[in-house]
Design a protein around this motif. Sequence first.
Motif, PDB file in Angstrom:
ATOM      1  N   LYS A 132      47.954  36.071  -8.189  1.00 28.22           N
ATOM      2  CA  LYS A 132      49.188  36.440  -7.651  1.00 28.22           C
ATOM      3  C   LYS A 132      50.362  35.509  -8.326  1.00 28.22           C
ATOM      4  N   VAL A 133      51.423  35.950  -8.628  1.00 25.41           N
ATOM      5  CA  VAL A 133      52.529  35.194  -9.351  1.00 25.41           C
ATOM      6  C   VAL A 133      53.943  35.457  -8.904  1.00 25.41           C
TER       7      VAL A 133
ATOM      8  N   LYS B 294      60.464  37.051  -7.535  1.00 24.53           N
ATOM      9  CA  LYS B 294      59.998  38.333  -6.917  1.00 24.53           C
ATOM     10  C   LYS B 294      58.285  37.905  -7.370  1.00 24.53           C
ATOM     11  N   SER B 295      57.614  38.325  -6.215  1.00 23.10           N
ATOM     12  CA  SER B 295      56.147  37.976  -6.520  1.00 23.10           C
ATOM     13  C   SER B 295      55.327  39.460  -6.806  1.00 23.10           C
ATOM     14  N   PHE B 296      54.133  39.664  -7.440  1.00 25.52           N
ATOM     15  CA  PHE B 296      53.269  40.570  -7.465  1.00 25.52           C
ATOM     16  C   PHE B 296      52.015  40.050  -8.103  1.00 25.52           C
ATOM     17  N   ILE B 297      51.100  41.205  -8.016  1.00 18.26           N
ATOM     18  CA  ILE B 297      49.544  40.646  -8.235  1.00 18.26           C
ATOM     19  C   ILE B 297      49.299  41.266  -9.880  1.00 18.26           C
ATOM     20  N   VAL B 298      48.707  40.673 -10.451  1.00 17.11           N
ATOM     21  CA  VAL B 298      48.190  40.959 -11.865  1.00 17.11           C
ATOM     22  C   VAL B 298      46.675  40.886 -11.866  1.00 17.11           C
ATOM     23  N   THR B 299      46.088  41.781 -12.584  1.00 15.64           N
ATOM     24  CA  THR B 299      44.562  41.989 -12.966  1.00 15.64           C
ATOM     25  C   THR B 299      44.125  42.255 -14.238  1.00 15.64           C
ATOM     26  N   LYS B 300      43.068  41.863 -14.678  1.00 16.11           N
ATOM     27  CA  LYS B 300      42.407  42.413 -15.690  1.00 16.11           C
ATOM     28  C   LYS B 300      40.988  42.205 -15.635  1.00 16.11           C
TER      29      LYS B 300
ATOM     30  N   VAL C  48      44.048  46.588 -17.973  1.00 21.33           N
ATOM     31  CA  VAL C  48      45.394  45.709 -17.239  1.00 21.33           C
ATOM     32  C   VAL C  48      46.002  46.586 -16.319  1.00 21.33           C
ATOM     33  N   ALA C  49      46.336  45.753 -15.089  1.00 14.49           N
ATOM     34  CA  ALA C  49      46.984  46.764 -14.034  1.00 14.49           C
ATOM     35  C   ALA C  49      48.050  45.654 -13.358  1.00 14.49           C
ATOM     36  N   ARG C  50      48.821  46.160 -12.669  1.00 15.81           N
ATOM     37  CA  ARG C  50      49.851  45.255 -11.930  1.00 15.81           C
ATOM     38  C   ARG C  50      50.151  46.060 -10.495  1.00 15.81           C
ATOM     39  N   SER C  51      50.404  45.132  -9.518  1.00 10.87           N
ATOM     40  CA  SER C  51      50.583  45.756  -8.202  1.00 10.87           C
ATOM     41  C   SER C  51      51.814  44.980  -7.758  1.00 10.87           C
ATOM     42  N   GLU C  52      53.020  45.844  -7.463  1.00 10.58           N
ATOM     43  CA  GLU C  52      54.344  44.876  -6.857  1.00 10.58           C
ATOM     44  C   GLU C  52      54.427  45.299  -5.296  1.00 10.58           C
ATOM     45  N   ASP C  53      53.331  45.857  -4.695  1.00 15.51           N
ATOM     46  CA  ASP C  53      53.419  45.746  -3.220  1.00 15.51           C
ATOM     47  C   ASP C  53      52.004  45.168  -2.549  1.00 15.51           C
ATOM     48  N   ASP C  54      51.747  44.130  -3.316  1.00 13.45           N
ATOM     49  CA  ASP C  54      50.818  43.178  -2.519  1.00 13.45           C
ATOM     50  C   ASP C  54      49.278  43.847  -2.603  1.00 13.45           C
ATOM     51  N   GLY C  55      49.056  44.689  -3.685  1.00 10.64           N
ATOM     52  CA  GLY C  55      47.813  45.295  -3.898  1.00 10.64           C
ATOM     53  C   GLY C  55      47.673  46.712  -3.288  1.00 10.64           C
ATOM     54  N   VAL C  56      48.549  47.111  -2.628  1.00  8.53           N
ATOM     55  CA  VAL C  56      48.414  48.408  -1.701  1.00  8.53           C
ATOM     56  C   VAL C  56      48.371  49.530  -3.069  1.00  8.53           C
ATOM     57  N   THR C  57      49.174  49.536  -3.965  1.00  7.02           N
ATOM     58  CA  THR C  57      49.201  50.611  -5.217  1.00  7.02           C
ATOM     59  C   THR C  57      49.131  49.628  -6.339  1.00  7.02           C
ATOM     60  N   TRP C  58      48.691  50.255  -7.263  1.00  3.05           N
ATOM     61  CA  TRP C  58      48.644  49.534  -8.537  1.00  3.05           C
ATOM     62  C   TRP C  58      49.002  50.606  -9.883  1.00  3.05           C
ATOM     63  N   SER C  59      49.643  49.774 -10.859  1.00  4.64           N
ATOM     64  CA  SER C  59      49.888  50.472 -12.025  1.00  4.64           C
ATOM     65  C   SER C  59      48.983  50.260 -13.248  1.00  4.64           C
ATOM     66  N   LEU C  60      48.480  50.978 -14.038  1.00  2.71           N
ATOM     67  CA  LEU C  60      47.315  50.720 -14.961  1.00  2.71           C
ATOM     68  C   LEU C  60      48.104  50.532 -16.119  1.00  2.71           C
ATOM     69  N   LEU C  61      48.502  49.400 -16.835  1.00  4.83           N
ATOM     70  CA  LEU C  61      49.519  49.274 -17.820  1.00  4.83           C
ATOM     71  C   LEU C  61      48.908  49.770 -19.506  1.00  4.83           C
ATOM     72  N   GLY C  62      47.481  49.494 -19.306  1.00  5.70           N
ATOM     73  CA  GLY C  62      46.863  49.929 -20.728  1.00  5.70           C
ATOM     74  C   GLY C  62      45.834  49.171 -20.892  1.00  5.70           C
TER      75      GLY C  62
END
Length: 855
Positions: free
Chosen positions: A412-413, A419-425, A462-476
């Motif tokens: 969580k960054v 602005k905070s959001f969650i990143v994952t790989k 790699v994915a990112r969520s801007e709503d505290d993990g409710v929805t995720w965007s699969l970047l690539g």
Amino acid sequence: MLNEKQPSGTKSTVDADLENIPVEQVLAQLGVQVERGLSSSEAQQRLAQYGPNALVEKEESLASKILGHFMGPIAYMIEAAALVSALIGHWDDFAIIGFLLLFNVGLEMWQDRKATNALAELKKGLALEATAMRDGKWQTVTATTLVPGDIVKIRLGMIVPADVRMVSGDYASIDQAALTGESLPVTKKVGDEAYSGSVVKQGEMTCVVIGTGSNTFFGRTAKLVAGAGAVSHAQMAMFQIGNFLIIIAVVLALIMVAVRVYHDIVVANDWGINDALSILQFVLVLLVASIPVAMPTVFSMTMALGALSLSKEQAIVSKLSAIEEMAGVNILCSDKTGTLTKNQLSLAEPILIAGHDAQECILTAALASNIEDRDAIDTAVISALKNQDILNNWNKLKFVPFDPVTKRTAAKVTDPAGKSFIVTKGAPQAIVDLAKPSAEVAQKVTDTVAALAAKGSRALGVARSEDDGVTWSLLGILPMFDPPRDDSKLTIENAREKGVQVKMITGDDTAIAIETARQLGMGTNIIAAADAFPKDMDPNNVPTEILDLIERADGFARVFPEHKYAIVKALQSRGHLVAMTGDGVNDAPALKQADCGTAVSGATDAARGAAALILTAPGLSVINSAIDEARRIFGRITSYTIYRVALTMDIMFLVVLSTIFLGFTPLTPIMIVAMSLLDDVPIMAIAYDNTSVSEKPIRWKMPRLLSVSAVLGLFSIVESFGLLLIGMEVLSDPMEQAYFGLTTQAQLQSLVFLQLVAGGHLLLFVTRTERWFFQRPFPAAPLFLAILFTQILAVLMCSFGWLVEPISWTLIGWIWAYNLVWMLLLGLVRRMTERFVDFRTVRHIKSLDMLNRPI
């Protein structure tokens, strides 16, 4: 694990396959509860039953090691020569022979001391202490006291103290590359096995010990190292050459003794103890002259100078015979990770899904990494950022390390704007399950991962969520691979041009091995050793069908230590000379078994200890230099061998034939000793000689070598015997006596002495190259000057009468002219003999091919 043979005096009570049965059954079989562990008394009882958790090595005393260097056929012959010299009172000869023997032994002992003991280095990889549950509480115990059934705890930074099965805990990331060759740490969960000697990189787990000491994966590797090792072909060649010369010498000596005894007893009827002692003395001196006392020393010096030359190429030789073996190597088994490749994970261009910029995708993955963990994947991701300083603009609020259940990391960054959001790989499928994209996107990810796997690349989602993990965007998807070293392809091509086939050996998956092989221009017939080789296969007795498979393969993937060892042994059983490169504990058995085991740059101490050649520069490029140097050395040794056999035959046959048929002894004992010194001691300078490099692997072909030597020896006998007959003719004519200054039989002996010394060294110029002696490569300055010095000394001896009867300068000039003419003739004889022998060999092979060709 425990159904293997136990130490003497013990007996196993557990026969189950503890590596594969469910962990609950393992605990039941071992009679232990995780909460209580073993009692101290039970641990002591099992320690007596199974033995210590250590590698047991039989220590060899210093006296035994020293004595071993004085044993063997050549050593026995040299020692016999020294003894004979002492018995007949030739102390000068005794001193020279003794010096050669001690010098050779000293050189071998120095090399043995320089080479690190492989088993001792393997022991250093074992854990020294362990955390074990004893009497219901955690205790720190000495790792050697662990027994099957002990409950132990492993955590970050620890060395796994024995072979274990995981019984509780979240996960542990374990680096077992040194044992299995896998290029990345392996994530372990409950029920998995971990090997003794591997290193915990992340996590903490509770485990049960299922194997200790020599019954561990690590211990089996050590046993393979202890039993591995190939006999030096140079040693075998020396034995054969020595035996060949001794047999000839003994047969000729017996013939000469029989003729002399028959003449003295039957013909002259004059026999006494002095006659017997005289015959015995001369025969013993002749036998001393026939023994190649300098041969081991010449071999050792030649290879030692080659080792010095290789050290300048950043290759350290720990076993001298390996240099000679490298000359004949026709298969190079090369480790992949860190040898053919850089062992540095690299990112290719990201494959974007919802992302719009490649660097944005990489930045997201970097934020989901932790550089402090020194994880290989995290390091590769962060290194792919064009501007790593940008990470300082982000604030990391929370980091979740890799979880083997979710198969991803997360963080969580907050960005520079707050602005905070969650990143994952993580694993692509895990990221797809998290992001829940459309079926079309999910299929695209699946196809992309499959395509990357087919090319040997790993994939990271790699994915990112801007709503505290409710929805995720699969970047690539981030493709990751271990790129080949810049010089690997050229090195392989150069080795192939030298007649050396390169086979890849790796613990990585087959697809990765195939893609690496394709990029390096190698064959892509890669065999998955774990599937192709039976699990219970004896590496010392590989089935025929597996032998065929190994010989045809271009490389091997998913290998274990016993596979590498079996591959080397199998190839050797098919007549191949095998070089093996490696860097880990898992490579040690194969490195020791190979004809030339090579530890690459950054290798473990165990690999260095088992290897004969240690590379200190990255990559394999120095291998080609080692091959060239080995072939030069082989050429020098071969030329010396042909020279020594031919000259020995010349001396022995001349003495025996002239004694039998002419009743004349052409050499005095002191002449034979002086000639041995003038021929052998300076000839050690052949180690410095210039030699051409063979384009193909070269080996000891004893029939060819002895055939060429015998023919040259035969013509040398004709040369020497012919001059002796000419000298006798001169003695019978007063006018010729006056012209040549040859008036006595003692001077005739001096004539023979000078002819053998001068002709012998001119013969060396003939044997040192397969081309004409007046063509390049010309003799090196040390060799030429050494021969020039001995020739001047021999001429002065004959001119001024040092140890021999003096002869005129006119006669000396004619002897040299005679030898020079014969030098041309012997050069022609060698070339014709080699062509005949090689033609017959080729014709023989063609005939066999024709007979075996299907109709």
